[in-house]
Write a protein that holds these residues in place. Structure first.
Motif, PDB file in Angstrom:
ATOM      1  N   ALA A 121       1.144  -0.716  -0.287  1.00 30.51           N
ATOM      2  CA  ALA A 121      -0.279   0.155  -0.025  1.00 30.51           C
ATOM      3  C   ALA A 121       1.241   1.724  -0.276  1.00 30.51           C
ATOM      4  O   ALA A 121       0.592   2.919  -0.549  1.00 30.51           O
ATOM      5  N   THR A 122       2.257   0.957   0.499  1.00 30.68           N
ATOM      6  CA  THR A 122       3.182   2.426   0.773  1.00 30.68           C
ATOM      7  C   THR A 122       3.777   2.493  -1.216  1.00 30.68           C
ATOM      8  O   THR A 122       3.816   3.881  -1.160  1.00 30.68           O
ATOM      9  N   ASN A 123       3.732   1.541  -2.050  1.00 28.45           N
ATOM     10  CA  ASN A 123       4.301   2.558  -3.471  1.00 28.45           C
ATOM     11  C   ASN A 123       2.807   2.668  -3.853  1.00 28.45           C
ATOM     12  O   ASN A 123       2.801   2.414  -5.372  1.00 28.45           O
ATOM     13  N   VAL A 124       2.208   3.806  -3.414  1.00 30.56           N
ATOM     14  CA  VAL A 124       2.291   5.020  -4.408  1.00 30.56           C
ATOM     15  C   VAL A 124       2.967   6.275  -4.595  1.00 30.56           C
ATOM     16  O   VAL A 124       2.604   6.814  -4.718  1.00 30.56           O
ATOM     17  N   ILE A 125       3.634   6.174  -3.764  1.00 29.08           N
ATOM     18  CA  ILE A 125       4.451   7.590  -3.425  1.00 29.08           C
ATOM     19  C   ILE A 125       5.675   7.018  -4.964  1.00 29.08           C
ATOM     20  O   ILE A 125       5.493   6.504  -5.366  1.00 29.08           O
ATOM     21  N   THR A 126       6.117   8.703  -4.423  1.00 28.11           N
ATOM     22  CA  THR A 126       7.383   8.341  -5.893  1.00 28.11           C
ATOM     23  C   THR A 126       8.461   9.744  -5.213  1.00 28.11           C
ATOM     24  O   THR A 126       7.751  10.611  -4.619  1.00 28.11           O
ATOM     25  N   PRO A 127       8.920   8.281  -4.093  1.00 30.83           N
ATOM     26  CA  PRO A 127      10.268   9.007  -3.615  1.00 30.83           C
ATOM     27  C   PRO A 127      11.686  10.139  -3.829  1.00 30.83           C
ATOM     28  O   PRO A 127      12.122   9.298  -5.037  1.00 30.83           O
ATOM     29  N   LEU A 128      11.741  10.612  -3.467  1.00 29.28           N
ATOM     30  CA  LEU A 128      12.896  11.320  -3.320  1.00 29.28           C
ATOM     31  C   LEU A 128      14.074  10.322  -4.140  1.00 29.28           C
ATOM     32  O   LEU A 128      15.340  10.183  -4.273  1.00 29.28           O
ATOM     33  N   VAL A 129      14.335   9.631  -2.564  1.00 32.31           N
ATOM     34  CA  VAL A 129      15.307   8.190  -1.965  1.00 32.31           C
ATOM     35  C   VAL A 129      14.744   7.018  -1.982  1.00 32.31           C
ATOM     36  O   VAL A 129      13.822   7.212  -0.997  1.00 32.31           O
ATOM     37  N   GLY A 130      14.708   5.366  -2.833  1.00 33.99           N
ATOM     38  CA  GLY A 130      14.638   4.524  -2.462  1.00 33.99           C
ATOM     39  C   GLY A 130      15.360   3.959  -1.463  1.00 33.99           C
ATOM     40  O   GLY A 130      16.563   4.868  -2.431  1.00 33.99           O
ATOM     41  N   VAL A 131      15.417   2.868  -0.454  1.00 33.38           N
ATOM     42  CA  VAL A 131      16.207   1.541  -0.367  1.00 33.38           C
ATOM     43  C   VAL A 131      16.126   0.555  -0.142  1.00 33.38           C
ATOM     44  O   VAL A 131      14.293   0.649   0.307  1.00 33.38           O
ATOM     45  N   ILE A 132      16.745  -0.171  -0.763  1.00 36.87           N
ATOM     46  CA  ILE A 132      17.000  -1.314  -0.755  1.00 36.87           C
ATOM     47  C   ILE A 132      17.722  -2.546   0.442  1.00 36.87           C
ATOM     48  O   ILE A 132      18.736  -2.738   0.390  1.00 36.87           O
ATOM     49  N   THR A 133      17.176  -2.526   1.445  1.00 33.64           N
ATOM     50  CA  THR A 133      17.699  -3.935   2.673  1.00 33.64           C
ATOM     51  C   THR A 133      18.158  -4.718   2.288  1.00 33.64           C
ATOM     52  O   THR A 133      17.752  -5.526   1.402  1.00 33.64           O
ATOM     53  N   PRO A 134      19.098  -5.422   3.025  1.00 32.21           N
ATOM     54  CA  PRO A 134      19.145  -6.717   2.943  1.00 32.21           C
ATOM     55  C   PRO A 134      17.634  -7.459   3.167  1.00 32.21           C
ATOM     56  O   PRO A 134      17.312  -7.792   3.175  1.00 32.21           O
ATOM     57  N   VAL A 135      17.703  -8.429   1.988  1.00 34.12           N
ATOM     58  CA  VAL A 135      16.881  -8.778   1.395  1.00 34.12           C
ATOM     59  C   VAL A 135      17.179 -10.781   1.887  1.00 34.12           C
ATOM     60  O   VAL A 135      18.341 -11.200   1.882  1.00 34.12           O
ATOM     61  N   SER A 136      16.190 -11.414   2.516  1.00 38.74           N
ATOM     62  CA  SER A 136      16.661 -13.032   3.031  1.00 38.74           C
ATOM     63  C   SER A 136      14.842 -12.849   2.844  1.00 38.74           C
ATOM     64  O   SER A 136      14.163 -12.639   2.544  1.00 38.74           O
ATOM     65  N   LEU A 137      15.262 -14.398   2.994  1.00 39.30           N
ATOM     66  CA  LEU A 137      14.072 -15.501   2.846  1.00 39.30           C
ATOM     67  C   LEU A 137      13.143 -14.988   4.423  1.00 39.30           C
ATOM     68  O   LEU A 137      13.532 -15.011   5.051  1.00 39.30           O
ATOM     69  N   ASP A 138      11.789 -14.417   3.693  1.00 36.37           N
ATOM     70  CA  ASP A 138      10.611 -14.486   4.809  1.00 36.37           C
ATOM     71  C   ASP A 138       9.665 -14.301   3.956  1.00 36.37           C
ATOM     72  O   ASP A 138       9.087 -13.501   2.709  1.00 36.37           O
ATOM     73  N   HIS A 139       8.526 -14.071   4.457  1.00 38.96           N
ATOM     74  CA  HIS A 139       6.935 -14.187   3.938  1.00 38.96           C
ATOM     75  C   HIS A 139       6.596 -15.390   2.664  1.00 38.96           C
ATOM     76  O   HIS A 139       6.025 -14.412   1.490  1.00 38.96           O
ATOM     77  N   THR A 140       7.784 -16.195   2.743  1.00 37.31           N
ATOM     78  CA  THR A 140       7.767 -16.948   1.673  1.00 37.31           C
ATOM     79  C   THR A 140       6.413 -17.723   0.745  1.00 37.31           C
ATOM     80  O   THR A 140       6.079 -17.735  -0.513  1.00 37.31           O
ATOM     81  N   LYS A 141       5.366 -17.701   1.841  1.00 35.56           N
ATOM     82  CA  LYS A 141       3.986 -17.938   1.164  1.00 35.56           C
ATOM     83  C   LYS A 141       3.496 -16.713  -0.607  1.00 35.56           C
ATOM     84  O   LYS A 141       2.861 -17.142  -1.306  1.00 35.56           O
ATOM     85  N   GLN A 142       3.873 -15.458  -0.111  1.00 32.33           N
ATOM     86  CA  GLN A 142       2.907 -14.367  -0.164  1.00 32.33           C
ATOM     87  C   GLN A 142       4.481 -14.428  -1.020  1.00 32.33           C
ATOM     88  O   GLN A 142       3.690 -13.898  -2.121  1.00 32.33           O
ATOM     89  N   LEU A 143       5.622 -14.343  -0.995  1.00 32.77           N
ATOM     90  CA  LEU A 143       6.668 -13.484  -2.257  1.00 32.77           C
ATOM     91  C   LEU A 143       7.558 -14.249  -2.554  1.00 32.77           C
ATOM     92  O   LEU A 143       7.971 -13.726  -3.432  1.00 32.77           O
ATOM     93  N   GLY A 144       6.834 -15.340  -2.833  1.00 34.94           N
ATOM     94  CA  GLY A 144       8.080 -16.474  -3.059  1.00 34.94           C
ATOM     95  C   GLY A 144       9.653 -17.733  -2.324  1.00 34.94           C
ATOM     96  O   GLY A 144       9.710 -16.953  -1.184  1.00 34.94           O
ATOM     97  N   ASN A 145       9.588 -18.412  -2.736  1.00 33.70           N
ATOM     98  CA  ASN A 145      10.123 -19.498  -1.804  1.00 33.70           C
ATOM     99  C   ASN A 145      11.271 -19.704  -2.546  1.00 33.70           C
ATOM    100  O   ASN A 145      12.585 -20.065  -1.886  1.00 33.70           O
ATOM    101  N   ASP A 146      11.922 -18.236  -2.950  1.00 34.58           N
ATOM    102  CA  ASP A 146      13.590 -18.046  -3.323  1.00 34.58           C
ATOM    103  C   ASP A 146      14.261 -16.930  -3.046  1.00 34.58           C
ATOM    104  O   ASP A 146      12.863 -15.639  -3.696  1.00 34.58           O
ATOM    105  N   LEU A 147      15.095 -16.302  -3.100  1.00 33.98           N
ATOM    106  CA  LEU A 147      15.538 -15.352  -3.370  1.00 33.98           C
ATOM    107  C   LEU A 147      14.986 -14.112  -4.203  1.00 33.98           C
ATOM    108  O   LEU A 147      15.320 -12.827  -3.945  1.00 33.98           O
ATOM    109  N   ILE A 148      15.764 -14.937  -5.630  1.00 34.11           N
ATOM    110  CA  ILE A 148      15.148 -13.828  -6.539  1.00 34.11           C
ATOM    111  C   ILE A 148      13.479 -13.946  -6.536  1.00 34.11           C
ATOM    112  O   ILE A 148      13.095 -12.487  -7.085  1.00 34.11           O
TER     113      ILE A 148
END
Length: 445
Positions: A162-189
């Motif tokens: 729901a937050t992805n309706v903004i156009t930020p000045l700066v975006g950040v991607i912090t470390p990605v790891s396995l979590d919420h796999t049922k919703q987002l996928g079973n692998d890191l990619i």
């Protein structure tokens, strides 16, 4: 107008995916149509906000808190939106360190409910979620309070959050790891692709530490979308000078300047990655007219407060709480315990939610503990004590102790540790929140 209790009751009546472990991540349930319509009826307050948008699996909240602290030290009025909360629902929406007041919270939730009721008269099936209403409340509140900038943490994933309706000045991607796999996928990619959904065309992105394949994916997506990106560890570097169980001292070589002997009152090497990320973000904000000095960066990092993250809340014995709720976070905590408490008696108090990888957490932490006490979180999503016991038993040096009651679990843990040992309480944000509330460290004022 709602009372505070009525506002909370209304929110609790909505679909809350934070309390569901069996939800399916699909376009019917997760899409931006509802939030866009809701915000449109509110006058699209987010269009007027300058924002920083933070996605990732680990470190989002800490990074957001550090950015906010630096900007606040520079004199800016900073909105901060994070989730979930530890004790008070108002923790999610704040300006600098001040939580939204109960009356303000109640007013905005009441206002949004009136809009929802109006939409339902036109579209009977319209049913916004808990997080969509909360997010709308945050944007409306920040707009009303005329914040200089808002730091926004993604709730789940990124692309359909729901937050992805903004156009930020700066975006950040912090470390990605396995979590919420049922919703987002079973692998890191698969998970990384969802996180990368916040990367807008021609935007500016700061990328924290990632596994090589994730970093390659994020770099490719940035190039495809003509987004400029900066990598922690390459474009922005840090060097640890001193580490203790309570604080760390480090240097940062930033995009624009070098910063020597920065002091951070947060423990664990991962917090240095978060702090370096925050430094990169505030340096990039200077290109948009924000004036941030070296002293603002030093004082902002020094004064940051983010409870529940490898936090020592008591002594004799030392009692440490940490929100680690996946394998990667548990590994960070394990490294901390190995660094400072290897020769001490460690009693681990553990509880998790049903959708978490309890075995990954147990593999990292249980072998370090002299004894493990399994307890239960006060949540409908809590994994039963017997099930936790059966899943972690093989990773423990002795049979785990089962205690349904958290207060009893803590009492026994402290007795087992003795004055010279350490009690480590972890496995869930909700568990840590209950402990901080029980100990009177954070309360609902």
């Amino acid at each position: 107008m709602f009372s505070y209790r009525q506002a909370l009751d209304y929110l609790e009546s909505l679909i809350n995916y934070e309390k569901k472990s069996d939800l399916t991540y699909n376009k019917r349930l997760f899409n931006l149509d509802r939030i866009r319509l809701l915000l449109k009826r509110l006058g699209n307050p987010h269009f007027s906000l300058k924002t920083v948008h933070i996605a990732g699996t680990k470190g989002k909240g800490s990074t957001a808190a550090i950015i906010t602290s630096i900007l606040a030290d520079a004199g800016y009025k900073v909105g901060l939106y994070t989730s979930p909360h530890l004790v008070s629902p108002r923790e999610r929406i704040r300006i600098c360190e001040r939580l939204i007041e109960k009356e303000e919270f109640s007013f905005f939730i009441w206002k949004i409910k009136k809009i929802v009721d109006g939409i339902k008269e036109e579209r009977r099936t319209f049913s916004p979620t808990f997080f969509e209403v909360y997010t709308s409340c945050a944007f409306a509140y920040f707009y009303e309070k005329k914040v200089d900038v808002a730091v926004i943490e993604v709730g789940l994933g990124g692309r359909l959050d729901a937050t992805n309706v903004i156009t930020p000045l700066v975006g950040v991607i912090t470390p990605v790891s396995l979590d919420h796999t049922k919703q987002l996928g079973n692998d890191l990619i698969s998970i990384a692709k969802e996180k990368a959904g916040i990367i807008k065309p021609h935007s500016t992105i700061v990328i924290s530490r990632q596994e090589r394949k994730v970093l390659s994916l994020l770099e490719r997506i940035c190039r495809e979308r003509k987004a400029k990106f900066y990598k922690i560890g390459e474009d922005i570097k840090f060097n640890l000078k001193k580490a203790t169980p309570a604080y760390q001292v480090f240097d940062v070589k930033g995009i624009k300047k070098d910063y020597s002997s920065l002091f951070i009152p947060l423990a664990g090497e991962h917090q240095l990655w978060n702090a370096a990320t925050a430094v990169g973000v505030v340096e990039l904000l200077s290109f948009y007219g924000f004036k941030i000095s070296c002293e603002n960066i030093f004082q902002g990092i020094k004064n940051v407060s983010w409870p529940g993250r490898i936090q020592t809340i008591d002594h004799t014995p030392d009692v440490i709480v940490d929100c680690a709720h996946n394998g990667a976070s548990a590994q960070y905590l394990a490294r901390f315990l190995n660094s400072f408490y290897k020769e001490k008696k460690i009693i681990l108090v553990l509880s998790v939610l049903k959708n978490k990888d309890i075995e990954a957490i147990a593999r990292a932490l249980c072998p370090l503990a002299n004894r493990v006490i399994v307890t239960k979180i006060n949540s409908p999503r809590a994994l039963p004590v017997d099930e936790i016991y059966s899943k972690i038993k093989r990773y423990c040096t002795k049979d785990p102790v089962k205690k349904e009651n958290l207060e009893e679990a803590l009492k026994i843990a402290e007795e087992m540790a003795g004055k010279s040992g350490v009690v480590c309480i972890t496995g869930s944000v909700y568990l840590v929140g209950e402990v901080l509330s029980f100990k009177g460290i954070i309360t609902e004022k």
